[in-house]
Design a protein around this motif. Structure first.
Motif, PDB file in Angstrom:
ATOM      1  N   SER A   1      29.260  46.184  32.295  1.00 30.61           N
ATOM      2  CA  SER A   1      29.818  44.927  31.767  1.00 30.61           C
ATOM      3  C   SER A   1      28.746  43.835  31.680  1.00 30.61           C
ATOM      4  O   SER A   1      28.731  43.053  30.721  1.00 30.61           O
TER       5      SER A   1
ATOM      6  N   SER B   1      37.417  41.686  29.490  1.00 28.90           N
ATOM      7  CA  SER B   1      38.535  41.879  30.406  1.00 28.90           C
ATOM      8  C   SER B   1      39.545  42.868  29.835  1.00 28.90           C
ATOM      9  O   SER B   1      40.099  43.707  30.562  1.00 28.90           O
TER      10      SER B   1
ATOM     11  N   GLY C   1      38.509  45.741  32.169  1.00 29.06           N
ATOM     12  CA  GLY C   1      39.196  45.284  33.367  1.00 29.06           C
ATOM     13  C   GLY C   1      40.022  46.371  34.053  1.00 29.06           C
ATOM     14  O   GLY C   1      39.791  46.709  35.221  1.00 29.06           O
TER      15      GLY C   1
ATOM     16  N   THR D   1      36.241  42.600  40.226  1.00 32.71           N
ATOM     17  CA  THR D   1      36.299  42.914  38.793  1.00 32.71           C
ATOM     18  C   THR D   1      36.345  41.648  37.961  1.00 32.71           C
ATOM     19  O   THR D   1      35.594  41.486  36.993  1.00 32.71           O
ATOM     20  N   ALA D   2      37.233  40.729  38.343  1.00 35.26           N
ATOM     21  CA  ALA D   2      37.359  39.470  37.603  1.00 35.26           C
ATOM     22  C   ALA D   2      36.080  38.655  37.694  1.00 35.26           C
ATOM     23  O   ALA D   2      35.647  38.054  36.706  1.00 35.26           O
TER      24      ALA D   2
ATOM     25  N   LEU E   1      33.340  40.243  35.349  1.00 30.96           N
ATOM     26  CA  LEU E   1      33.649  40.053  33.933  1.00 30.96           C
ATOM     27  C   LEU E   1      33.540  38.592  33.524  1.00 30.96           C
ATOM     28  O   LEU E   1      33.194  38.278  32.380  1.00 30.96           O
ATOM     29  N   SER E   2      33.830  37.683  34.449  1.00 29.25           N
ATOM     30  CA  SER E   2      33.731  36.262  34.152  1.00 29.25           C
ATOM     31  C   SER E   2      32.281  35.791  34.167  1.00 29.25           C
ATOM     32  O   SER E   2      31.762  35.284  33.157  1.00 29.25           O
TER      33      SER E   2
ATOM     34  N   VAL F   1      40.162  35.375  32.356  1.00 31.74           N
ATOM     35  CA  VAL F   1      40.015  36.689  32.999  1.00 31.74           C
ATOM     36  C   VAL F   1      41.131  36.919  34.014  1.00 31.74           C
ATOM     37  O   VAL F   1      41.751  37.995  34.051  1.00 31.74           O
ATOM     38  N   CYS F   2      41.392  35.924  34.854  1.00 26.21           N
ATOM     39  CA  CYS F   2      42.408  36.089  35.901  1.00 26.21           C
ATOM     40  C   CYS F   2      43.807  36.285  35.313  1.00 26.21           C
ATOM     41  O   CYS F   2      44.612  37.039  35.874  1.00 26.21           O
TER      42      CYS F   2
ATOM     43  N   LEU G   1      43.958  39.940  33.879  1.00 22.73           N
ATOM     44  CA  LEU G   1      43.967  40.973  34.919  1.00 22.73           C
ATOM     45  C   LEU G   1      44.986  40.693  36.019  1.00 22.73           C
ATOM     46  O   LEU G   1      45.126  41.506  36.935  1.00 22.73           O
TER      47      LEU G   1
ATOM     48  N   TYR H   1      39.574  35.770  43.312  1.00 20.81           N
ATOM     49  CA  TYR H   1      38.453  35.645  42.362  1.00 20.81           C
ATOM     50  C   TYR H   1      37.339  34.782  42.949  1.00 20.81           C
ATOM     51  O   TYR H   1      36.160  35.156  42.894  1.00 20.81           O
TER      52      TYR H   1
END
Length: 426
Positions: free
Chosen positions: A95, A117, A121, A134-135, A138-139, A381-382, A385, A392
């Motif tokens: 990612s 995401s 995600g 993960t979040a 990706l963020s 993102v949050c 997901l 996060y």
């Protein structure tokens, strides 16, 4: 201007759209000064939209939307998998690599975070990565996107501050690679601690690498062509935006053959919304900026900062910290539009390089997209997901540290940002 600033913050807290909050609070300045003709807000709003350099903004937004629907994302994902799939951290490393490769395509951190995401995600969570981690990956990975040309923040900063956009594009390359490395190390450390496995076990063959490079070469060439066109004097920044649109259509229609009538219409529709929101924000910011200039706010702030120190590096650190704090509650685009006319004159008065400052400034402003309480990329993102903000925030600390270290290095080592612009442009 104190009442104007208070009104702006109150309107933001009430949930008013940022553009209206800027315009209304700026208009309050004219209510405070009845000697000023009230036709001025209308005049400056209209004149702000007549800046020819800003034509690059809608053109690059349109090009980014075309590229995103051209089928190039899947090719870049395959290339990222080939490049980083064997590193500890698996899809998390992929990612980060994809964000770096997508930088020349979308130009928007929020768009990149949302796209990744949806793509990566759920697969990351199914492979055992914690939702908060993960979040966070990706963020924060999306911070690379606005630093790699043609980032919209660079175009806005260059247009407002009268700084060479070509030099800004070139200056973003090395810092973006530094951010990529820092985030890769942060992921690797966490992956080792938690035993997150690589995505692939086997070594990459030359055939696989060649196939992946052929698939992604059109995206990789995009920023290279932009820099070459500007350096050779073939295009102005506005003209190269038009070329970018044609290039994106060519790639989508001729090369990948995925830019069909429906996706073309979707790209146009998405661009209308994006361009409208950005340009409306720019236009109404002229009302706010008029009072800032008339009240000599930049000079007052410069005097206050110079009263603390006249060391350029320390001043840049103070500005970066101030921008970072402001970014907790204000969007990065708004910060660039509002604060460039305030801080850039101070840097120039100390013989600082506006390109060097611009890179540090944009990184500091962009960090706010990924931090509570109002980070747009964070919420995007949050929400996709379904991750709690607390999880996060806790899991994103290593990435925040990594990005902050790069920003500090850039402040004290200007050559990291200025080496390539000097090489290309002299």
């Amino acid at each position: 201007m104190i009442l104007v600033a208070i009104a702006f913050l109150v309107l933001l807290a009430m949930g008013m759209p940022v553009a209206f909050a800027i315009g209304i609070s700026g208009a309050i300045f004219f209510v405070q000064h009845p000697e000023l003709p009230f036709t001025i807000p209308v005049q400056v709003t209209v004149s702000q939209t007549q800046n020819f350099a800003l034509l690059a903004v809608p053109l690059f937004i349109l090009a980014g939307n075309f590229m995103n629907r051209s089928g190039i994302t899947e090719q870049l994902l395959n290339l990222a998998l080939v490049m980083t799939g064997r590193l500890k951290g698996g899809l998390a490393q992929v990612s980060i690599a994809l964000s770096a490769l997508m930088g020349g395509v979308s130009g928007s951190a929020i768009a990149d975070a949302a796209m990744q995401s949806r793509m990566l995600g759920e697969p990351m969570i199914k492979r055992g990565f914690s939702p908060g981690f993960t979040a966070g990956v990706l963020s924060f990975g999306a911070i690379l996107t606005p630093i790699i040309p043609p980032g919209i923040g660079m175009i806005l900063y260059g247009s407002i501050g009268q700084v060479s956009i070509g030099r800004m594009f070139a200056a973003g390359i090395v810092p973006a690679l530094m951010l990529w490395l820092a985030l890769t190390v942060a992921v690797w450390i966490t992956a080792n601690a938690r035993n997150y496995q690589p995505e692939r076990k086997s070594r990459v063959t030359l055939k696989e690498l060649g196939t992946a490079l052929r698939g992604g070469i059109w995206a990789l060439l995009f920023p290279v062509i932009l820099l070459f066109g500007l350096r050779a004097g073939i295009f102005t920044p506005s003209e190269i935006g038009a070329f970018a649109v044609l290039y994106a259509i060519f790639v989508g229609v001729i090369i990948y053959r995925q830019l069909k009538v429906k996706s073309f219409a979707e790209a146009m529709e998405g661009s209308l919304g994006d361009v409208g929101s950005v340009m409306f924000l720019i236009a109404l910011s002229a009302i706010f900026s008029y009072g800032i200039v008339l009240e000599r706010v930049p000079e007052a702030i410069a005097g206050a900062i110079l009263g603390l120190t006249d060391n350029l590096s320390l001043i840049m650190v103070l500005i970066a910290i101030s921008v970072l704090i402001a970014g907790l509650v204000i969007d990065a685009t708004v910060l660039i539009i509002m604060l460039t006319p305030i801080f850039l004159p101070l840097i120039r008065s100390l013989d600082g390089d506006p390109v060097h400052f611009g890179i540090v400034f944009i990184i500091a402003a962009t960090i706010g997209n990924f931090t509570p309480p109002v980070g747009a990329a964070m919420y995007t993102v949050c929400s996709i997901l379904k991750v709690r903000i607390g999880d996060y925030t806790r899991e994103s600390i290593p990435f925040m540290i990594a990005v902050s270290l790069v920003a500090i290095i850039l402040v004290f080592v200007p050559a990291a940002a200025l080496w390539l612009p000097k090489l290309l442009f002299g």
